[in-house]
Design an enzyme around this catalytic site. Structure first.
Site, PDB file in Angstrom:
ATOM      1  N   GLU A 130       0.863  -1.196   0.200  1.00 55.87           N
ATOM      2  CA  GLU A 130       0.245  -0.076   0.137  1.00 55.87           C
ATOM      3  C   GLU A 130       0.828   1.345  -0.042  1.00 55.87           C
ATOM      4  OE1 GLU A 130      -1.544   3.110   0.580  1.00 55.87           O
ATOM      5  OE2 GLU A 130      -2.111   2.789   2.530  1.00 55.87           O
ATOM      6  N   CYS A 149      -2.150   9.212   2.385  1.00 57.20           N
ATOM      7  CA  CYS A 149      -2.269   8.654   1.456  1.00 57.20           C
ATOM      8  C   CYS A 149      -3.119   8.537   0.490  1.00 57.20           C
ATOM      9  CB  CYS A 149      -1.864   7.040   1.560  1.00 57.20           C
ATOM     10  SG  CYS A 149      -3.033   6.219   2.282  1.00 57.20           S
TER      11      CYS A 149
END
Length: 500
Positions: free
Chosen positions: A245, A279
């Site tokens: 990720e 993010c």
């Protein structure tokens, strides 16, 4: 005084490092730098504990996870203070990420049996004498490498699901937030004292590298794309599977019929909360030309009320990782030098610890501020002639993590056209709070999924079983098979599948 990074120090029993408050440089904790040998010993202990933890079954593990989330919930103020100490974020933001993490622990424990337990599968006409089943078995030992920006929510998205699936876990938190990692592991070990099911290792990149190559059965990593590539390369040497990720350059699309007040509010919060260190935070906005000016005015007005600081009235805290300050400053400067305008903030918004909100318009699409992950409290807003152009520009990136669409009539259509792992419609980042939805990206944002059924399956291996219920009248898997049997099979398959 400029913030500094965690510092290694000498210690009588081995090397240690200090965890520092990014707001004050105060030492808030001292932790060991675990060596390669330490990491391998932790993995060996986890391997010994794996059979016991898997043997508890879904119900036994769910009960321990319920007790763990109970400890976290009852001591939430304490956890939030540790998060604030190490990241500088407001207590309210620390609470928000912790509450979402608690929800994920609850969901994983409750649904693991249904998702991973034995299921019947159709055997098909040709194999109708067989009973077919599939179940998901634990991988064994999972290594989790967590980030510093959401040190509770993000790693627990892997840890909770790996534990619910029956694995033991060795967890390396970021060197910026080792105290948060220790707090979470200590809380778990209160309710699972029998075996080292969840262990903590601390240190820098070398410690993480030792975890990747130490013989775990899977690595779940959250961090930069560059580091993710290095982890993949190292893991490939032993064919260790990984979940990556990585970063994002998430876009918001604002259609002509959008609720502009809601869209502006979501943009400001998504871009500036947690100092932009998200993010899935908002970094780019593409707005229909018919509502562009009104939308920009609303964003500018709302941004003026947002301020970084360490006091109780500040909406967000310092930039946690000092090296990111130069990246943020470079992106803003490049945007302005290339014709962009800062309607709020600008280069001077970047201080020694804090970055005040910056709203940029008229920024070229090939600039760093549009193409590279800024990871700071900045946002670019661009005018587009229609949503086709908005989709084209939003997809013109190497990243593909999250996205948001504001549209009253075309939300689902536009969401389906965006090349991202997740999209929210008419609300900011809502997919992250829904435990049943998978979380992850495409392209340079990584691959694999945490959360939801897909997240549970990431931490288990499918086991297929075919059991013969009775002897078939036609035996196909034998050298004694006759020619007339082959002819019958050819005729049967033609009847079943040979129609024009």
């Amino acid at each position: 005084m400029t913030a500094v990074q965690p510092k290694p120090t000498a210690h009588s029993v081995g090397e240690t490092f200090d965890s520092l408050s990014p707001a004050t440089d105060e030492v808030v904790g001292t932790y060991p730098v675990h060596s390669k040998e330490d990491v391998r010993a932790a993995i060996a202990r986890a391997r010994d504990a794996a059979e016991w933890w898997a043997g508890l079954g879904y119900d036994g593990r769910a009960e321990r996870l319920r007790r763990w989330k109970g400890v976290i919930t009852r001591r939430l103020p304490q956890l939030c203070q540790v998060v604030r100490d190490e990241t500088g974020k407001p207590i309210a933001d620390a609470q928000l990420e912790s509450v979402l993490a608690i929800e994920h622990i609850a969901w994983a424990g409750k649904h693991a049996r249904k998702i991973l337990g034995k299921q019947r599968r159709a055997a098909g006409l040709m194999m109708s004498n067989q009973a077919a089943t599939v179940e998901y078995q634990p991988l064994g030992v999972v290594g989790v490498i967590g980030p510093w920006n959401y040190p509770v929510f993000t790693p627990l998205g892997s840890i909770a699901y790996a534990l619910a699936a029956g694995n033991t876990v060795v967890f390396k938190p970021s060197e910026y937030t080792p105290g948060v990692g220790k707090w979470l592991v200590d809380a778990f070990n209160e309710v699972v004292p029998e075996w080292p099911v969840l262990q903590l290792i601390t240190g820098f990149g070398e410690t993480g590298a030792s975890l990747v190559t130490g013989g775990v059965d899977k690595i779940a990593f959250t961090g930069s794309t560059g580091t993710g590539k290095k982890i993949m390369a190292a893991a490939a040497e032993t064919l260790t599977p990984v979940i990556i990720e990585a970063g994002g350059k998430d876009a918001v699309l604002v259609d002509a019929d959008a609720d502009l007040e809601a869209a502006a509010d979501a943009t400001v919060w998504g871009a500036f909360s947690n100092s932009g260190q998200t993010c899935i935070g908002v970094e780019r906005v593409y707005v229909h030309e018919r509502v562009h000016d009104e939308f920009v005015a609303k964003v500018v007005e709302k941004s003026k009320d947002v301020r970084a600081g360490s006091d109780a009235a500040a909406q967000y805290g310092p930039v946690t990782m000092p090296s990111q300050l130069s990246v943020i400053k470079r992106h803003i400067a490049d945007a302005i030098e290339r014709g962009g305008k800062a309607l709020v903030g600008g280069v001077d918004a970047v201080g020694d610890r804090y970055v005040q909100p910056t709203v940029l318009v008229d920024v070229p699409e090939d600039s760093a501020a549009v193409q590279e992950e800024t990871f700071g409290p900045t946002v670019t807003i661009a005018k587009v002639r229609d949503m086709d152009e908005a989709v084209e520009k939003a997809n013109d990136t190497k990243y593909g993590l999250g996205s948001t669409v504001f549209s009253k009539s075309r939300g689902l259509e536009l969401a389906g056209r965006l090349r991202t792992g997740m999209t929210s419609i008419n609300a900011p980042l809502s997919f992250a709070g829904i435990a049943s939805l998978p979380f992850g990206g495409v392209g340079d944002s990584g691959f694999g999924r945490i959360h939801g059924p897909e997240g549970l399956r990431e931490f288990a291996r499918p086991k297929a079983v075919a059991r013969q219920r009775f002897t078939a009248p036609i035996v196909l898997t034998s050298f004694s098979r006759k020619e007339k049997t082959d002819a019958l099979v050819a005729k049967l398959i033609t009847v079943l599948h040979g129609k024009r």
